[in-house]
Design an enzyme around this catalytic site. Structure first.
Site, PDB file in Angstrom:
ATOM      1  N   SER A  58       0.769  -1.353   0.007  1.00  0.00           N
ATOM      2  CA  SER A  58       0.004   0.035  -0.012  1.00  0.00           C
ATOM      3  C   SER A  58       0.741   1.267  -0.010  1.00  0.00           C
ATOM      4  CB  SER A  58      -0.771  -0.036   1.280  1.00  0.00           C
ATOM      5  OG  SER A  58      -0.279  -0.250   2.391  1.00  0.00           O
ATOM      6  N   GLN A  60       1.546   4.543   1.645  1.00  0.00           N
ATOM      7  CA  GLN A  60       1.454   4.810   3.038  1.00  0.00           C
ATOM      8  C   GLN A  60       2.431   5.668   3.589  1.00  0.00           C
ATOM      9  OE1 GLN A  60       3.461   1.424   5.214  1.00  0.00           O
ATOM     10  NE2 GLN A  60       2.422   0.459   3.711  1.00  0.00           N
ATOM     11  N   HIS A  62       3.895   6.888   7.824  1.00  0.00           N
ATOM     12  CA  HIS A  62       3.790   6.581   9.382  1.00  0.00           C
ATOM     13  C   HIS A  62       3.776   7.984  10.025  1.00  0.00           C
ATOM     14  CE1 HIS A  62       4.375   2.442   8.120  1.00  0.00           C
ATOM     15  NE2 HIS A  62       5.428   2.745   7.688  1.00  0.00           N
ATOM     16  N   LYS A  85       6.647   5.453  13.809  1.00  0.00           N
ATOM     17  CA  LYS A  85       7.247   4.060  12.924  1.00  0.00           C
ATOM     18  C   LYS A  85       8.082   4.360  11.794  1.00  0.00           C
ATOM     19  CE  LYS A  85       5.585  -0.059  10.886  1.00  0.00           C
ATOM     20  NZ  LYS A  85       4.103  -0.943  10.204  1.00  0.00           N
ATOM     21  N   GLU A  87      11.105   3.775   9.481  1.00  0.00           N
ATOM     22  CA  GLU A  87      11.583   2.426   9.128  1.00  0.00           C
ATOM     23  C   GLU A  87      12.579   2.274   8.177  1.00  0.00           C
ATOM     24  OE1 GLU A  87       7.657   0.584   7.903  1.00  0.00           O
ATOM     25  OE2 GLU A  87       7.972   1.326   5.846  1.00  0.00           O
ATOM     26  N   HIS A 165       5.274   6.495   0.709  1.00  0.00           N
ATOM     27  CA  HIS A 165       6.209   5.441   0.362  1.00  0.00           C
ATOM     28  C   HIS A 165       5.364   4.236  -0.150  1.00  0.00           C
ATOM     29  CE1 HIS A 165       6.183   4.392   4.619  1.00  0.00           C
ATOM     30  NE2 HIS A 165       6.311   3.055   4.388  1.00  0.00           N
ATOM     31  N   ARG A 184      -2.853   4.578   5.207  1.00  0.00           N
ATOM     32  CA  ARG A 184      -2.966   4.227   4.034  1.00  0.00           C
ATOM     33  C   ARG A 184      -3.735   5.092   3.135  1.00  0.00           C
ATOM     34  NH1 ARG A 184      -2.951  -0.245   7.416  1.00  0.00           N
ATOM     35  NH2 ARG A 184      -1.386  -1.659   7.049  1.00  0.00           N
ATOM     36  N   LYS A 190      -6.923  -2.869   2.895  1.00  0.00           N
ATOM     37  CA  LYS A 190      -7.196  -2.371   4.102  1.00  0.00           C
ATOM     38  C   LYS A 190      -7.726  -0.727   4.374  1.00  0.00           C
ATOM     39  CE  LYS A 190      -3.143  -5.279   5.455  1.00  0.00           C
ATOM     40  NZ  LYS A 190      -1.704  -5.287   6.128  1.00  0.00           N
TER      41      LYS A 190
END
Length: 312
Positions: A58, A60, A62, A85, A87, A165, A184, A190
């Site tokens: 997806s 998305q 954070h 989050k 990453e 991203h 998302r 989702k």
């Protein structure tokens, strides 16, 4: 691989009474290392994953900690914790992803090509591929706005708070802060939260080359390449042990760590383990702070390992 309540790792060693990693850490908090234990309230601060992406994941971003707390309070069913989050993805095979907004002149050029229905070139091929995976999803058109980043094995990209991203194709290891908060907006079945995503995004344009995060070779151990992102929650080591080395020491660090075997075989020993450990492709080992592991290599091609930890 980690101790988030929604995905607590299972301990495979039947000599240990605790069933999950989270339970073991709660009963043995010193395993985190003194600095990590104090800084993260007795919790393992990172999650470690392996992803094999065939269908695009997806679009998305954070949230930062402030927004994460707000979203969790309002919609706990969609945002299950209060943590940020950030990453990092490190390619195991040639890897494609979208990351950050393209320079404005690139966006204008691609939109002009799209208006003329020119679907030639790599962007056109990618657009057709995304449409075949997600028919009718407007998220397919984000390729005109976001950088297409191609990573070779060992190359990485870091995704900070509010960075748009999507992962498109390839295999990678991924490390992140211990959170399950994802906002998302497309290419997914989702929950989609377009309003929140549009309000939170970092819209600063930058070239795709700026999204590749470098690794630093250790001066103490030439087998170790360190990815040290600008957040305190985690760092990753890529350990490439050449075939000429048959005995290798995974050095102690002042942090709990998770070791993942990607390639090669070895027998591991440590002062903490009561018996030898056979390590092979896919083996995962939790190492307490200030513990080292001796590897007796048995594979002719050396070993490739990744180690997630917290270097405060």
């Amino acid at each position: 691989m980690g101790a988030h309540p929604r995905g607590d790792a299972i301990i495979r060693d039947n000599r240990i009474p605790q069933k999950t990693l989270g339970q073991w850490i709660t009963d043995n908090p010193a395993c985190l290392g003194a600095k990590v234990k104090d800084a993260f309230q007795g919790c393992l601060p990172f999650l470690f994953k392996v992803l094999s992406v065939n269908t695009a994941l997806s679009i998305q971003a954070h949230p930062n900690k402030e927004l994460a707390a707000k979203l969790h309070a309002q919609f706990p069913e969609h945002y299950p914790d209060t943590n940020h989050k950030p990453e990092m993805a490190i390619a195991l095979t040639p890897f494609e992803g979208l990351c950050g907004f393209r320079p404005v002149e690139e966006i204008v050029s691609f939109l002009q090509m799209a208006e003329g229905k020119d679907t030639s070139g790599s962007n056109g091929d990618l657009l057709l591929r995304l449409h075949s995976q997600y028919p009718g999803d407007i998220g397919c058109f984000t390729i005109y706005f976001l950088n297409l980043v191609r990573l070779e094995p060992g190359e990485a990209m870091f995704l900070g708070a509010n960075e748009p991203h999507a992962y498109l194709h390839g295999d990678c290891v991924e490390c992140m802060a211990c959170s399950d908060n994802t906002v998302r907006a497309g290419l997914t079945p989702k929950f989609i939260d377009v309003l929140t995503l549009c309000e939170m995004l970092n819209y600063t344009p930058a070239p795709s080359s700026s999204k590749i995060f470098p690794a630093t070779q250790s001066q103490l151990d030439p087998s170790v390449y360190l990815y040290d992102p600008p957040v305190p929650d985690f760092a990753i080591m890529r350990i490439e042990i050449p075939p000429s080395i048959k005995l290798y020491l995974v050095s102690a660090v002042d942090s709990a760590s998770i070791l993942l075997v990607i390639q090669g075989t070895a027998v591991g020993t440590s002062t903490a383990a009561a018996s030898e450990m056979t390590l092979r492709r896919g083996s995962v080992l939790f190492i307490s702070a200030n513990e080292s592991i001796s590897l007796h290599l048995s594979s002719p091609d050396g070993m490739l390992l990744f180690r997630a930890c917290c270097l405060l």
